[in-house]
Design an enzyme around this catalytic site. Structure first.
Site, mmCIF file in Angstrom:
data_model
loop_
_atom_site.group_PDB
_atom_site.id
_atom_site.type_symbol
_atom_site.label_atom_id
_atom_site.label_comp_id
_atom_site.label_asym_id
_atom_site.label_seq_id
_atom_site.Cartn_x
_atom_site.Cartn_y
_atom_site.Cartn_z
ATOM 1 N N CYS A 20 -19.361 0.926 36.086
ATOM 2 C CA CYS A 20 -18.686 1.480 34.910
ATOM 3 C C CYS A 20 -18.810 0.541 33.715
ATOM 4 O O CYS A 20 -18.164 0.753 32.687
ATOM 5 C CB CYS A 20 -17.213 1.766 35.212
ATOM 6 N N GLN B 118 -12.005 8.832 40.844
ATOM 7 C CA GLN B 118 -12.640 8.987 39.540
ATOM 8 C C GLN B 118 -11.904 10.025 38.694
ATOM 9 O O GLN B 118 -11.424 11.049 39.199
ATOM 10 C CB GLN B 118 -14.104 9.423 39.712
ATOM 11 N N CYS C 286 -2.793 17.214 24.436
ATOM 12 C CA CYS C 286 -4.063 16.474 24.382
ATOM 13 C C CYS C 286 -5.188 17.317 24.985
ATOM 14 O O CYS C 286 -5.072 17.835 26.102
ATOM 15 C CB CYS C 286 -3.934 15.157 25.137
#
Length: 372
Positions: A331, A209, A85
């Site tokens: 967020c 984060q 990925c």
């Protein structure tokens, strides 16, 4: 970004991958501007690299012990291997093949979701800015614990940056990432996350984060905006491992960080002790209960809540408290806008979008509120 997994419909997590990156950011900012309304000074957005930005891999284990897959499960529960990925930096990707070999060596049977059989559910890998690793094996039970301990030196030999290794026990059959019990297998139980000259400490069940570079900029913004407000007293609610609180600490300023996770608070206290920063206090507890039961409000409140926002009770307290300034890091601008409706006296004066999650519709937005 071109992704063979997306094109083959094996993984469609990157919902915006077909859009130009600049357009992704422009659309996110436009949506936030619509939700926050007029009168806000919008600074230039903080950009990320479009790929290779993730510091954490949440790898569902499928396949077999001899040939495990690390990635996600398809709709039928079969493993889809995503070791290549492009969201992961090369240094993090390089850990995946050794982990797959370790699964085979230690005889860890991947958990079969449809059959509810097997042991190893997930492997969670976090990379620090110094390229050290935390690896967590999420297991159904402790049946394989002795084998993992036995073969761990071979994994450490293949991954010399492996600083923390743990077993997390998740006996229930449910769609969650990890359980409550954590067994540390290494001498160290924290991963050092060096940001802006501070050594933050990440324990296994603490939140950090996902995008290290953008997180560093978020905390720099917090420090700059707090210094402009020049508060004597600050609360950092939902403080996590103390990122905002530690960055805004200064001589003559009292900063209190509140976080539900005792693991995160232990990490924040460790950084505070090592750094020698003045005026810092951390406590484990509910952010809303702490605020509504306090004797008096501070000059500045920093909130960095989960996607649901601060909620009506804390928003009502902020409205009625008389607190002068609020730095809200969100967020989810939808819940942010809903919270703002509940505190009309606190008006957004400055905002900045931070593209924490390229190729998706997610983001972080920092907003400075001042009492009208």
């Amino acid at each position: 970004m071109i992704c063979p997994h997306y094109d083959a419909f094996r993984c469609r997590s990157c919902t915006l991958i077909e859009q130009d990156y600049d357009q992704q950011v422009a659309d996110k900012q436009r949506r936030c501007q619509e939700l926050l309304g007029p009168g806000v000074a919008w600074l230039d957005p903080v950009l990320s690299t479009p790929n290779a930005f993730r510091n954490k891999a949440k790898l569902v284990v499928g396949g077999t012990t001899a040939a495990p897959t690390l990635g996600i499960l398809d709709p039928e529960g079969a493993g889809v291997d995503l070791r290549d990925c492009q969201l992961y930096p090369p240094e993090l990707q390089a850990a995946f093949d050794p982990l797959a070999r370790f699964i085979t060596r230690a005889g860890l049977e991947p958990y079969d979701v449809p059959a509810r059989r097997g042991e190893l559910k997930n492997v969670l890998v976090t990379q620090s800015p110094d390229r050290e690793l935390m690896v967590r094996f999420v297991l159904r039970s402790t049946e394989a614990l002795a084998r993992i301990r036995k073969h761990l030196p071979s994994l450490q030999a293949e991954l010399p940056g492996l600083a923390v290794a743990t077993v997390n026990v998740l006996p229930e059959h449910k769609a969650v990432l990890e359980g409550d019990r954590e067994i540390v297998l290494t001498a160290s139980d924290t991963l050092r996350m060096r940001l802006n000259g501070l050594d933050l400490h990440l324990r296994p069940q603490s939140f950090f984060q996902t995008n290290t570079a953008v997180a560093a900029e978020l905390y720099r913004i917090g420090r700059e905006w707090a210094d402009r407000a020049d508060p004597r007293t600050v609360w950092d609610l939902y403080c996590g491992v103390g990122g905002f609180a530690l960055h805004v600490a200064a001589p003559g300023r009292q900063v209190t960080g509140i976080e539900w996770s005792t693991e995160a608070i232990a990490s924040a206290e460790q950084t505070a002790a090592e750094s020698g920063l003045p005026g810092l206090r951390f406590a484990a507890g509910d952010a809303t209960e702490f605020a509504v039961t306090a004797d008096a409000p501070p000059d500045l409140v920093i909130v960095n809540p989960p996607r649901r926002g601060v909620g009506p009770r804390l928003a009502a307290w902020l409205e009625e408290s008389g607190v002068r300034d609020v730095l809200y890091s969100s967020c989810n601008a939808v819940s942010l806008a809903r919270d703002l409706e509940s505190m009309p006296s606190l008006r957004p004066v400055r905002a900045r979008l931070l593209d924490m999650f390229p190729q998706t519709g997610h983001y972080e937005v920092a907003v400075m509120l001042r009492r009208a």
